[in-house]
Design a protein around this motif. Sequence first.
Motif, short mmCIF file in Angstrom:
data_model
loop_
_atom_site.label_atom_id
_atom_site.label_comp_id
_atom_site.label_asym_id
_atom_site.label_seq_id
_atom_site.Cartn_x
_atom_site.Cartn_y
_atom_site.Cartn_z
N LEU A 13 44.37 42.24 3.21
CA LEU A 13 45.64 42.95 3.36
C LEU A 13 45.64 43.68 4.70
N VAL A 14 46.59 43.34 5.59
CA VAL A 14 46.71 43.93 6.93
C VAL A 14 47.90 44.88 6.91
N THR A 15 47.66 46.14 7.29
CA THR A 15 48.71 47.17 7.24
C THR A 15 49.21 47.58 8.62
N ARG A 16 48.79 46.89 9.67
CA ARG A 16 49.25 47.24 11.01
C ARG A 16 50.76 46.97 11.15
N PRO A 17 51.40 47.63 12.15
CA PRO A 17 52.80 47.31 12.42
C PRO A 17 52.97 45.82 12.72
N GLN A 18 54.11 45.28 12.37
CA GLN A 18 54.31 43.83 12.42
C GLN A 18 54.15 43.29 13.83
N GLU A 19 54.63 44.02 14.82
CA GLU A 19 54.56 43.50 16.18
C GLU A 19 53.16 43.61 16.78
N GLN A 20 52.23 44.27 16.08
CA GLN A 20 50.88 44.43 16.60
C GLN A 20 49.83 43.76 15.72
N ALA A 21 50.24 43.07 14.68
CA ALA A 21 49.28 42.52 13.71
C ALA A 21 48.94 41.07 13.96
N SER A 22 49.59 40.40 14.91
CA SER A 22 49.36 38.96 15.09
C SER A 22 47.92 38.67 15.50
N GLY A 23 47.38 39.46 16.40
CA GLY A 23 46.01 39.22 16.85
C GLY A 23 45.01 39.36 15.73
N LEU A 24 45.15 40.41 14.91
CA LEU A 24 44.22 40.62 13.80
C LEU A 24 44.38 39.51 12.75
N CYS A 25 45.61 39.09 12.47
CA CYS A 25 45.82 38.00 11.50
C CYS A 25 45.17 36.70 11.98
N GLU A 26 45.29 36.42 13.26
CA GLU A 26 44.67 35.21 13.80
C GLU A 26 43.15 35.30 13.72
N ALA A 27 42.59 36.48 13.99
CA ALA A 27 41.14 36.64 13.91
C ALA A 27 40.65 36.47 12.48
N ILE A 28 41.39 36.97 11.50
CA ILE A 28 41.00 36.81 10.10
C ILE A 28 41.07 35.34 9.70
N ALA A 29 42.13 34.63 10.11
CA ALA A 29 42.25 33.22 9.80
C ALA A 29 41.13 32.40 10.44
N ALA A 30 40.76 32.79 11.68
CA ALA A 30 39.67 32.08 12.35
C ALA A 30 38.34 32.29 11.64
#
Length: 710
Positions: A13-30
């Motif tokens: 579960l990622v709680t960062r603001p939507q415009e700043q969460a893309s990098g963390l989501c990509e790192a988790i998927a990787a």
Amino acid sequence: MSRTPALAGCTILVTRPQEQASGLCEAIAAAGGQPLLFPALAIEAAAGQAAVERLTHIDDYDWAIFVSANAVRYAQKAFDNGIIPPTSTVRVAAVGAATAQALREAGVGAVLTPPEPGDSEALAALAELQEVAGRRCLIVRGAGGRELLADTLRQRGALVEYAEVYRRVRPKTDAGPLLDRWRQGEVHGVVVTSGEALSNLTAMVGFEGVALLRKTPLVTVSERVRQQALVLGVRQVASAEGAADAALVQALAELLSDRVNEQLQARGPGTVTDQDKQPKPAELSAGVSLGSAAPVAENSPPAAKIKPVKTKPARRAWIGYVILLLVVGIVVGGYFLMQQIRSTQEGLGGELSKEDREIAELNTQVADLQAVFKTLHGQMATLETRLSTEDNKVERVLGEQSAQFSEKLEQFRGEVRDDLQVLHRMLGKTRSDWLVADAEYLLGAALQRLHLVGDVKTAIAALEGADERLRESGEPAVFKVREQLANEIRILKSFTPPDLIGASSRLLALEAKVRELPLLLPHAGKGVSSAGSPDGAHGAPKTAAPGEADSITDSLMGELGKYVSIRRLDKPVASVLTPEETLVLRQILLLKLETARMALVRGDDALYKASLETARLWLAENFDDGQAAVRSVDGDIRALMEQPIQVAYPEIGKALAMLRDITKLRVEADGVVADKEKSRDKGEKKAAPASASGEAPPPAAAPAAPQGAQ
């Protein structure tokens, strides 16, 4: 073998603001995980006029400190040409590595950054920010941020201002879908990067979501947020080495490593499957072999030579069959009995496991409630501490204000008491007291007029008026004062002050005569007298009579005599004076006389006489002393030099000093009256026996009138 992903099979579960969460989501998927984005913060631009003005004049500051990457982004949105000009002298600092990277992307080169994990405490501890007394610092941040960095810099003497360029708000997102997946066990980890995001998350998911959050591993970016999560009751909390995406993924992998390993073991080769539970062919042949041993011996080939036994063969076979059947029955019965026992145990075990699970869930809920109660208790204790602190502060302030008010009230009471005493004294004064006070004022005025102005007549009048007031008062205590006052009046009347005003008037009259005095040397611009001869001419030829001017020569000589003066000079003549030189000679003499008059007013006897002496010398050197006007002016100057301008005025302050000490005089007068009364009583006692013997007492002497009494 291929390397297993660090977050394989985990939903984060990622709680960062939507415009700043893309990098963390990509790192988790990787890393093999599945990101589940649920923003607990929303960022809005909030750069007001004051913030824009301060960022526009950023060169006026010594330090520009950016607290987050959002501060860099939203500050950059307010300008088209970048945040900091290339020629700017302001020094730039960033709280963390992500903020420093955002500054570099915005074109800022040198950035002061603390080591990871970066925060406000680490930045304030750097050596570059220790000596900041008198420095101007601009902190670029969001609205309502922490005050620790600004307070620390202010304690070190810095001048701190804010430029708030954005604000954080709580998103209005429905948490129902998230809670559905969370209840089903599909959320295995949570990432929270700020304390405000954690507070917003707990408010958005409600009480049930907070209970689920306490059982879910959580990763944050600072020790401060970690402690906040622990206070909330979260059991597993880890702090990443910074706010970078890689650091957060690494912390998640370490925190969820046990779950990943369990999943790998569940999928490994040692797992028992339904296919593995089927009997193997070898086991089946063995079983078959175990059950058919006797028939094989019975049907053996005839080639085997077996000696015949004398027992009965049929009876032995039936016995063997019976025994074999019994053995098989016992084995089968035991097998079925074991299966029944096992199924019964499994059923009982399932029921027990279900009850155990319910009890465990109840224990978990009780533990969660205890954690909530503990958190609430801690918050209540904190509130009680704050309330006690505020109460103490209020009591201290009230005590200080009460002390100040009491002091001011006491001071006011004292002033009122003094004023009342003065008023009582004024109201309690008799006419005699007022007359004495009036006489004291007149004596002081006389002293001032005499010594400050030299006005003897006014001083005498004031002394006589004071004596009249004292006479009207009729107090015995002022008799000595009147004696001294009479002496001072006599001294002033016999004193003759110098006539300074007359001397000044005579000097002014001399200055008026200087403009008509004849000069010693000849000069242009002489006037012709009414008699027809020039000023100062001696022995000039007279104008010829009309009857004697027959010849042309006599006529010309007569006309020439009107313009030419013939005079004998004993001194050598260098040249004829010009009108300007004539004016300068007269002005110098006037200046010397004016200097003497100023010295007269100031009472400077030395300067007065020196100025008059130099005026006499200048008069004798440049003016014709053979003329009567020049000799008259010289005589007046000598007379003024003989007149003194400094004089010692007589001292008349003794009567005033005695009158100011009227209380002592009254005590002395009362003592004299008491002595006279005692003497009179003694005289009456002595006269009493004489009257008893028939002798008449001598007549009492009349009391002497006080001196000056009328």
